[in-house]
Design a protein around this motif. Structure first.
Motif, PDB file in Angstrom:
ATOM      1  N   VAL A  49       1.216  -1.557  -0.293  1.00 55.39           N
ATOM      2  CA  VAL A  49       0.000   0.321  -0.244  1.00 55.39           C
ATOM      3  C   VAL A  49       0.583   0.965   0.212  1.00 55.39           C
ATOM      4  O   VAL A  49       1.822   1.213   0.658  1.00 55.39           O
ATOM      5  CB  VAL A  49      -1.228   0.066   0.957  1.00 55.39           C
ATOM      6  CG1 VAL A  49      -1.701   1.524   1.746  1.00 55.39           C
ATOM      7  CG2 VAL A  49      -1.584  -0.969   1.811  1.00 55.39           C
ATOM      8  N   THR A  50       0.712   2.454  -0.832  1.00 58.38           N
ATOM      9  CA  THR A  50       1.111   3.726  -0.842  1.00 58.38           C
ATOM     10  C   THR A  50       0.001   4.299  -0.858  1.00 58.38           C
ATOM     11  O   THR A  50      -0.642   4.868  -1.814  1.00 58.38           O
ATOM     12  CB  THR A  50       1.866   3.582  -1.743  1.00 58.38           C
ATOM     13  OG1 THR A  50       3.073   2.550  -2.407  1.00 58.38           O
ATOM     14  CG2 THR A  50       2.628   5.033  -2.310  1.00 58.38           C
ATOM     15  N   ALA A  51       0.156   5.640   0.129  1.00 57.82           N
ATOM     16  CA  ALA A  51      -0.720   6.163   0.106  1.00 57.82           C
ATOM     17  C   ALA A  51       0.773   8.386   0.106  1.00 57.82           C
ATOM     18  O   ALA A  51       1.043   8.386   1.197  1.00 57.82           O
ATOM     19  CB  ALA A  51      -1.366   6.198   1.547  1.00 57.82           C
ATOM     20  N   TRP A  52      -0.547   9.204  -0.329  1.00 51.70           N
ATOM     21  CA  TRP A  52       0.154  10.034  -0.702  1.00 51.70           C
ATOM     22  C   TRP A  52      -0.930  11.020  -0.255  1.00 51.70           C
ATOM     23  O   TRP A  52      -1.988  11.364  -0.581  1.00 51.70           O
ATOM     24  CB  TRP A  52       0.720  11.060  -1.764  1.00 51.70           C
ATOM     25  CG  TRP A  52       1.379  10.536  -2.278  1.00 51.70           C
ATOM     26  CD1 TRP A  52       2.278   9.672  -3.445  1.00 51.70           C
ATOM     27  CD2 TRP A  52       3.024  10.929  -1.648  1.00 51.70           C
ATOM     28  NE1 TRP A  52       3.728   9.132  -3.055  1.00 51.70           N
ATOM     29  CE2 TRP A  52       4.481  10.857  -2.369  1.00 51.70           C
ATOM     30  CE3 TRP A  52       3.285  12.567  -1.172  1.00 51.70           C
ATOM     31  CZ2 TRP A  52       5.476  11.178  -2.117  1.00 51.70           C
ATOM     32  CZ3 TRP A  52       4.121  13.020  -0.329  1.00 51.70           C
ATOM     33  CH2 TRP A  52       5.344  12.563  -1.502  1.00 51.70           C
ATOM     34  N   LEU A  53      -0.916  11.918   1.112  1.00 53.52           N
ATOM     35  CA  LEU A  53      -2.024  13.405   1.578  1.00 53.52           C
ATOM     36  C   LEU A  53      -1.348  13.787   1.631  1.00 53.52           C
ATOM     37  O   LEU A  53      -0.237  14.301   2.529  1.00 53.52           O
ATOM     38  CB  LEU A  53      -1.800  12.909   2.817  1.00 53.52           C
ATOM     39  CG  LEU A  53      -3.181  11.408   3.027  1.00 53.52           C
ATOM     40  CD1 LEU A  53      -1.735  10.037   3.484  1.00 53.52           C
ATOM     41  CD2 LEU A  53      -3.521  11.079   4.642  1.00 53.52           C
ATOM     42  N   LEU A  54      -1.894  15.163   0.857  1.00 50.65           N
ATOM     43  CA  LEU A  54      -1.561  16.159   0.957  1.00 50.65           C
ATOM     44  C   LEU A  54      -2.311  17.650   1.276  1.00 50.65           C
ATOM     45  O   LEU A  54      -3.674  17.141   0.868  1.00 50.65           O
ATOM     46  CB  LEU A  54      -0.664  17.143  -0.338  1.00 50.65           C
ATOM     47  CG  LEU A  54      -0.117  16.075  -1.517  1.00 50.65           C
ATOM     48  CD1 LEU A  54      -0.300  16.291  -2.937  1.00 50.65           C
ATOM     49  CD2 LEU A  54       1.311  16.240   0.199  1.00 50.65           C
ATOM     50  N   THR A  55      -2.521  18.578   2.421  1.00 50.62           N
ATOM     51  CA  THR A  55      -3.748  19.542   2.352  1.00 50.62           C
ATOM     52  C   THR A  55      -3.025  21.099   3.132  1.00 50.62           C
ATOM     53  O   THR A  55      -2.044  21.171   3.318  1.00 50.62           O
ATOM     54  CB  THR A  55      -3.614  18.757   4.034  1.00 50.62           C
ATOM     55  OG1 THR A  55      -4.260  17.539   4.115  1.00 50.62           O
ATOM     56  CG2 THR A  55      -4.703  20.070   4.867  1.00 50.62           C
ATOM     57  N   LYS A  82      -2.465   3.484  -3.222  1.00 52.40           N
ATOM     58  CA  LYS A  82      -2.579   2.265  -4.823  1.00 52.40           C
ATOM     59  C   LYS A  82      -2.384   1.506  -3.697  1.00 52.40           C
ATOM     60  O   LYS A  82      -1.703   1.337  -2.917  1.00 52.40           O
ATOM     61  CB  LYS A  82      -1.273   2.698  -5.108  1.00 52.40           C
ATOM     62  CG  LYS A  82      -0.916   1.947  -5.596  1.00 52.40           C
ATOM     63  CD  LYS A  82       0.343   1.815  -7.380  1.00 52.40           C
ATOM     64  CE  LYS A  82      -0.202   0.912  -8.754  1.00 52.40           C
ATOM     65  NZ  LYS A  82       0.946   1.141  -9.348  1.00 52.40           N
ATOM     66  N   SER A  83      -2.973   0.011  -3.817  1.00 51.57           N
ATOM     67  CA  SER A  83      -2.285  -1.003  -3.393  1.00 51.57           C
ATOM     68  C   SER A  83      -2.953  -2.260  -4.421  1.00 51.57           C
ATOM     69  O   SER A  83      -3.384  -1.893  -5.428  1.00 51.57           O
ATOM     70  CB  SER A  83      -4.017  -1.300  -2.295  1.00 51.57           C
ATOM     71  OG  SER A  83      -3.353  -2.265  -1.638  1.00 51.57           O
ATOM     72  N   ASP A  84      -1.977  -3.016  -4.382  1.00 49.28           N
ATOM     73  CA  ASP A  84      -1.185  -3.920  -4.812  1.00 49.28           C
ATOM     74  C   ASP A  84      -0.957  -5.346  -4.273  1.00 49.28           C
ATOM     75  O   ASP A  84      -0.391  -5.134  -3.196  1.00 49.28           O
ATOM     76  CB  ASP A  84      -0.202  -4.165  -5.999  1.00 49.28           C
ATOM     77  CG  ASP A  84       0.210  -2.200  -6.697  1.00 49.28           C
ATOM     78  OD1 ASP A  84      -0.377  -2.301  -7.422  1.00 49.28           O
ATOM     79  OD2 ASP A  84       1.298  -1.678  -6.602  1.00 49.28           O
ATOM     80  N   ALA A  85      -1.530  -5.997  -4.882  1.00 52.68           N
ATOM     81  CA  ALA A  85      -1.586  -7.326  -4.311  1.00 52.68           C
ATOM     82  C   ALA A  85      -0.658  -8.396  -5.365  1.00 52.68           C
ATOM     83  O   ALA A  85      -1.137  -8.613  -6.858  1.00 52.68           O
ATOM     84  CB  ALA A  85      -2.928  -8.104  -3.911  1.00 52.68           C
ATOM     85  N   GLU A  86      -0.098  -9.378  -5.157  1.00 54.37           N
ATOM     86  CA  GLU A  86       0.740 -10.431  -5.422  1.00 54.37           C
ATOM     87  C   GLU A  86       0.554 -11.857  -5.231  1.00 54.37           C
ATOM     88  O   GLU A  86       0.932 -11.686  -4.121  1.00 54.37           O
ATOM     89  CB  GLU A  86       2.520  -9.656  -5.748  1.00 54.37           C
ATOM     90  CG  GLU A  86       3.664 -10.778  -6.573  1.00 54.37           C
ATOM     91  CD  GLU A  86       4.825  -9.812  -6.562  1.00 54.37           C
ATOM     92  OE1 GLU A  86       5.498 -10.723  -7.590  1.00 54.37           O
ATOM     93  OE2 GLU A  86       4.856  -8.960  -7.275  1.00 54.37           O
ATOM     94  N   LEU A  87       0.930 -12.646  -6.048  1.00 57.61           N
ATOM     95  CA  LEU A  87       1.012 -14.106  -5.033  1.00 57.61           C
ATOM     96  C   LEU A  87       1.384 -15.026  -6.474  1.00 57.61           C
ATOM     97  O   LEU A  87       1.730 -14.675  -7.213  1.00 57.61           O
ATOM     98  CB  LEU A  87      -0.670 -14.714  -5.959  1.00 57.61           C
ATOM     99  CG  LEU A  87      -0.729 -16.067  -4.727  1.00 57.61           C
ATOM    100  CD1 LEU A  87      -1.098 -16.128  -3.809  1.00 57.61           C
ATOM    101  CD2 LEU A  87      -2.654 -16.831  -5.455  1.00 57.61           C
ATOM    102  N   ASP A  88       2.775 -16.040  -5.933  1.00 54.01           N
ATOM    103  CA  ASP A  88       3.970 -16.341  -6.270  1.00 54.01           C
ATOM    104  C   ASP A  88       3.802 -17.971  -5.723  1.00 54.01           C
ATOM    105  O   ASP A  88       3.212 -18.201  -4.931  1.00 54.01           O
ATOM    106  CB  ASP A  88       5.622 -16.032  -6.172  1.00 54.01           C
ATOM    107  CG  ASP A  88       5.402 -14.485  -6.441  1.00 54.01           C
ATOM    108  OD1 ASP A  88       4.747 -14.021  -7.160  1.00 54.01           O
ATOM    109  OD2 ASP A  88       5.739 -13.309  -5.402  1.00 54.01           O
ATOM    110  N   PHE A  89       3.627 -18.716  -6.797  1.00 56.19           N
ATOM    111  CA  PHE A  89       3.363 -20.245  -6.201  1.00 56.19           C
ATOM    112  C   PHE A  89       5.339 -20.399  -6.672  1.00 56.19           C
ATOM    113  O   PHE A  89       5.186 -20.605  -7.646  1.00 56.19           O
ATOM    114  CB  PHE A  89       2.936 -20.766  -7.895  1.00 56.19           C
ATOM    115  CG  PHE A  89       1.691 -20.543  -7.295  1.00 56.19           C
ATOM    116  CD1 PHE A  89       0.122 -20.798  -6.832  1.00 56.19           C
ATOM    117  CD2 PHE A  89       0.968 -19.260  -8.321  1.00 56.19           C
ATOM    118  CE1 PHE A  89      -0.846 -20.542  -6.334  1.00 56.19           C
ATOM    119  CE2 PHE A  89      -0.408 -18.501  -8.639  1.00 56.19           C
ATOM    120  CZ  PHE A  89      -1.233 -19.489  -7.222  1.00 56.19           C
TER     121      PHE A  89
END
Length: 188
Positions: A49-55, A82-89
């Motif tokens: 998870v990556t996040a930017w917050l600007l005020t 932004k959220s990414d998921a990865e599955l490695d077998f």
């Protein structure tokens, strides 16, 4: 990991402030998947998870004495998540999977109050609160703590809570960040 920083300027009763937060979190877990008659496939799942917050905000001093300072402020709050998921077998015949779970940005207008209460020449209590809406149903932030002034350097220990109510958003659910922090403020 998180990084927080604020840049501000003041002239007479007017002030400008830009608050920025960058957040990065990643976690992985190994697990097994049973398939017919005890065939087991090992896998590793990773979420990032990556996040930017600007005020950005503009403030106007509405009350000031030797002991209390109070500014009214108006501005905006930007959230990019932004959220990414990865599955490695472990088994080479199955393809690895990577998926962008959510990536979106929202803007909200905010109004609020900020200031400080001087307890002595060096000790003070900083505070901040805002509320707003726009792309979200509701966003709010509260901050309170204790500070110590040196000549041009201030040390601050505080607790901060930022929240979004995003029930109508098709990509996000509610999102909250909160916790204690220690900071250093430089005055020029």
């Amino acid at each position: 990991m998180a990084f927080m920083g604020t840049v501000g300027a003041r002239k007479n009763k007017w002030s400008f402030m830009l608050d920025a937060i960058y957040l990065y979190a990643k976690d992985s877990k190994n697990f097994t998947i049973p398939i017919e008659n005890l065939t087991i496939i090992g896998a590793k799942g990773t979420v990032e998870v990556t996040a930017w917050l600007l005020t950005p905000s503009v403030g106007y001093n509405i009350f000031q004495t030797e002991r209390i300072n109070l500014d009214f402020l108006a501005g905006a709050r930007y959230l990019h998540l932004k959220s990414d998921a990865e599955l490695d077998f472990d088994l080479g015949i199955l393809p690895n999977r990577e998926r962008d779970i959510v990536s979106d940005s929202i803007w909200d207008g905010i109004i609020g109050l900020k200031g400080r209460v001087n307890l002595s020449k060096n000790w003070y209590l900083p505070y901040y609160a805002d509320i707003g809406t726009g792309s979200s149903k509701l966003t709010w932030q509260a901050f309170g703590g204790v500070g110590y002034r040196f000549k041009r350097i201030y040390l601050i220990g505080a607790y901060r809570y930022i929240a979004w109510n995003l029930d109508d958003n098709d990509k996000f659910d509610d999102f909250n960040l909160h916790g204690p922090f220690v900071g250093v403020k430089f005055r020029f």
